[in-house]
Scaffold this motif. Structure first.
Motif, mmCIF file in Angstrom:
data_model
loop_
_atom_site.group_PDB
_atom_site.id
_atom_site.type_symbol
_atom_site.label_atom_id
_atom_site.label_comp_id
_atom_site.label_asym_id
_atom_site.label_seq_id
_atom_site.Cartn_x
_atom_site.Cartn_y
_atom_site.Cartn_z
ATOM 1 N N ASP A 21 0.882 -1.465 -0.265
ATOM 2 C CA ASP A 21 -0.030 0.041 0.081
ATOM 3 C C ASP A 21 0.909 1.324 0.453
ATOM 4 N N LEU A 22 0.390 2.782 -0.561
ATOM 5 C CA LEU A 22 1.248 3.929 -0.830
ATOM 6 C C LEU A 22 0.757 4.198 0.213
ATOM 7 N N TRP A 23 -0.608 4.916 0.787
ATOM 8 C CA TRP A 23 -0.426 6.130 1.401
ATOM 9 C C TRP A 23 -0.766 5.599 2.623
ATOM 10 N N GLY A 24 0.143 6.090 3.675
ATOM 11 C CA GLY A 24 -0.098 5.010 4.634
ATOM 12 C C GLY A 24 1.011 4.611 5.579
ATOM 13 N N CYS A 25 2.043 3.937 4.172
ATOM 14 C CA CYS A 25 2.765 3.531 3.976
ATOM 15 C C CYS A 25 4.232 3.699 3.612
ATOM 16 N N VAL A 26 4.516 3.761 2.426
ATOM 17 C CA VAL A 26 5.096 4.815 1.643
ATOM 18 C C VAL A 26 5.871 5.769 2.246
ATOM 19 N N HIS A 27 4.571 6.767 2.071
ATOM 20 C CA HIS A 27 4.591 8.643 1.909
ATOM 21 C C HIS A 27 3.111 8.539 2.779
ATOM 22 N N ASP A 28 2.423 9.721 3.185
ATOM 23 C CA ASP A 28 2.078 10.710 3.603
ATOM 24 C C ASP A 28 0.771 11.033 3.395
ATOM 25 N N GLY A 29 1.156 11.161 1.935
ATOM 26 C CA GLY A 29 0.335 12.268 0.903
ATOM 27 C C GLY A 29 0.644 13.682 0.733
ATOM 28 N N VAL A 30 1.652 13.736 0.848
ATOM 29 C CA VAL A 30 2.596 14.591 1.088
ATOM 30 C C VAL A 30 3.665 14.821 0.398
ATOM 31 N N GLN A 31 4.947 13.896 1.239
ATOM 32 C CA GLN A 31 6.656 13.289 0.789
ATOM 33 C C GLN A 31 5.976 11.218 1.736
ATOM 34 N N ALA A 32 7.617 11.075 1.194
ATOM 35 C CA ALA A 32 8.154 10.101 1.260
ATOM 36 C C ALA A 32 8.189 10.338 2.932
ATOM 37 N N MET A 33 8.191 8.240 3.452
ATOM 38 C CA MET A 33 8.080 7.827 4.241
ATOM 39 C C MET A 33 9.789 7.460 4.071
ATOM 40 N N PRO A 34 10.857 7.554 4.897
ATOM 41 C CA PRO A 34 12.319 7.542 4.304
ATOM 42 C C PRO A 34 12.841 6.558 4.802
ATOM 43 N N GLU A 35 12.336 4.986 6.598
ATOM 44 C CA GLU A 35 13.270 3.908 6.635
ATOM 45 C C GLU A 35 11.724 3.398 5.092
ATOM 46 N N ALA A 36 11.028 3.738 4.807
ATOM 47 C CA ALA A 36 9.581 2.530 4.369
ATOM 48 C C ALA A 36 10.639 2.725 3.116
ATOM 49 N N VAL A 37 10.916 3.620 2.577
ATOM 50 C CA VAL A 37 12.054 3.360 1.542
ATOM 51 C C VAL A 37 12.979 2.821 1.100
ATOM 52 N N THR A 38 13.862 3.066 2.163
ATOM 53 C CA THR A 38 15.010 2.175 2.294
ATOM 54 C C THR A 38 15.000 0.177 3.039
ATOM 55 N N ALA A 39 13.834 0.790 3.514
ATOM 56 C CA ALA A 39 13.557 -1.091 3.623
ATOM 57 C C ALA A 39 13.015 -1.632 2.379
ATOM 58 N N LEU A 40 12.124 -1.086 1.780
ATOM 59 C CA LEU A 40 11.579 -1.408 0.194
ATOM 60 C C LEU A 40 12.971 -1.374 -1.188
#
Length: 291
Positions: A21-40
């Motif tokens: 899923d994207l919203w709330g997992c990889v980004h918050d509707g404004v910007q990327a979530m760095p830890e999630a990006v690194t994990a992927l």
């Protein structure tokens, strides 16, 4: 009982592909979530395949542009399956008729009506006023901050005319940064409660999972469901959908349910248990944020 884990790497070797899923997992509707990006990125470097599976009403190309805007790099994912693409395919096949009434924000959702080149003889969709329509295409409420109940007069008229409502995004709400907004799923739920017929194509419904599998296959991967892990923050969308498809799931408790699960870095175990029991949801694993 769900297993609380500390990182994706703790379990990722068990799976050949992720439905994320994207919203709330990889980004918050404004910007990327760095830890999630690194994990992927780490998961892909080890040979895993990442399919972004989103209830966005946007076509895949539109989501790609949005990801770039939010700062999600292309090396964090392999392909994308959107509720919008599943719903568009159904619309151009005539699921709600040729003359349709549109609900949503036109500047955001205009690309939903771009003809699908992959279909033979797609329907020529015409946008009309409600009193001329055969059905409704809902990409969201006209005002995402307004109570969906404000749409009752239009929905009541549509119900009396026997119109079907095509829901391009089954999500009820999303959090854009710190602001919670209503989605098309809230409108479709209201229409169903009023006695109308709503058609769904995103999570937790089967069409988007079929599309995600086709996206995997198009990449040259025929991966069994037992080797796929679904990740998301929606108990009634991501987790319910994964359960219905018999796919293992990782629940992100720090998304939509962060208050209910008392999640800061990780969820409070008792609060998490109470929340999952209330939602009648049983994810395979849980983590505070994708990391």
């Amino acid at each position: 009982m769900t297993q609380i884990i500390s990182s994706l790497a703790q379990i990722s070797s068990r799976y050949d592909a992720l439905f994320v899923d994207l919203w709330g997992c990889v980004h918050d509707g404004v910007q990327a979530m760095p830890e999630a990006v690194t994990a992927l990125q780490d998961y892909r470097r080890k040979g895993g395949i990442v399919v972004l599976v989103t209830n966005s009403p946007k076509p895949r190309a539109g989501v790609e542009v949005q990801l770039q805007k939010f700062g999600v790099p292309t090396d964090a994912w392999d392909t994308i399956a959107t509720s919008g693409d599943s719903a568009r395919s159904a619309m151009f096949r005539g699921a709600v008729g040729e003359k349709v009434f549109f609900m949503g924000e036109w500047e955001r959702d205009e690309e939903f009506f771009t003809p699908l080149k992959l279909l033979e003889d797609p329907l020529n969709i015409e946008l009309v006023d409600l009193d001329q329509a055969e059905g409704i295409v809902c990409c969201g409420p006209f005002d995402p901050m307004a109570d969906p109940a404000d749409l009752r007069p239009q929905l009541l008229y549509a119900k009396t005319k026997g119109m079907k409502l095509l829901c391009a995004n089954p999500d009820i709400v999303v959090d854009r940064g710190e602001v919670r907004e209503w989605c098309a799923g809230a409108v479709a739920r209201l229409y169903t409660e009023m006695g109308g017929e709503s058609l769904y194509f995103g999570k937790p419904h089967p069409p988007i999972y079929d599309l995600a599998r086709r996206r995997l296959y198009a990449l040259g991967h025929d991966i069994p469901d037992s080797q796929i892990l679904a990740i998301g923050d929606g108990a009634q969308t991501d987790i319910k959908g994964a359960t219905g498809e018999d796919i293992d799931s990782l629940f992100i408790s720090g998304g939509l349910a962060r208050a209910d699960t008392k999640t800061s870095h990780q969820p409070d175990p008792e609060a998490l248990t109470a929340y999952l029991q209330r939602e009648m949801s049983m994810p395979t694993y849980t983590i505070g944020q994708l990391r």
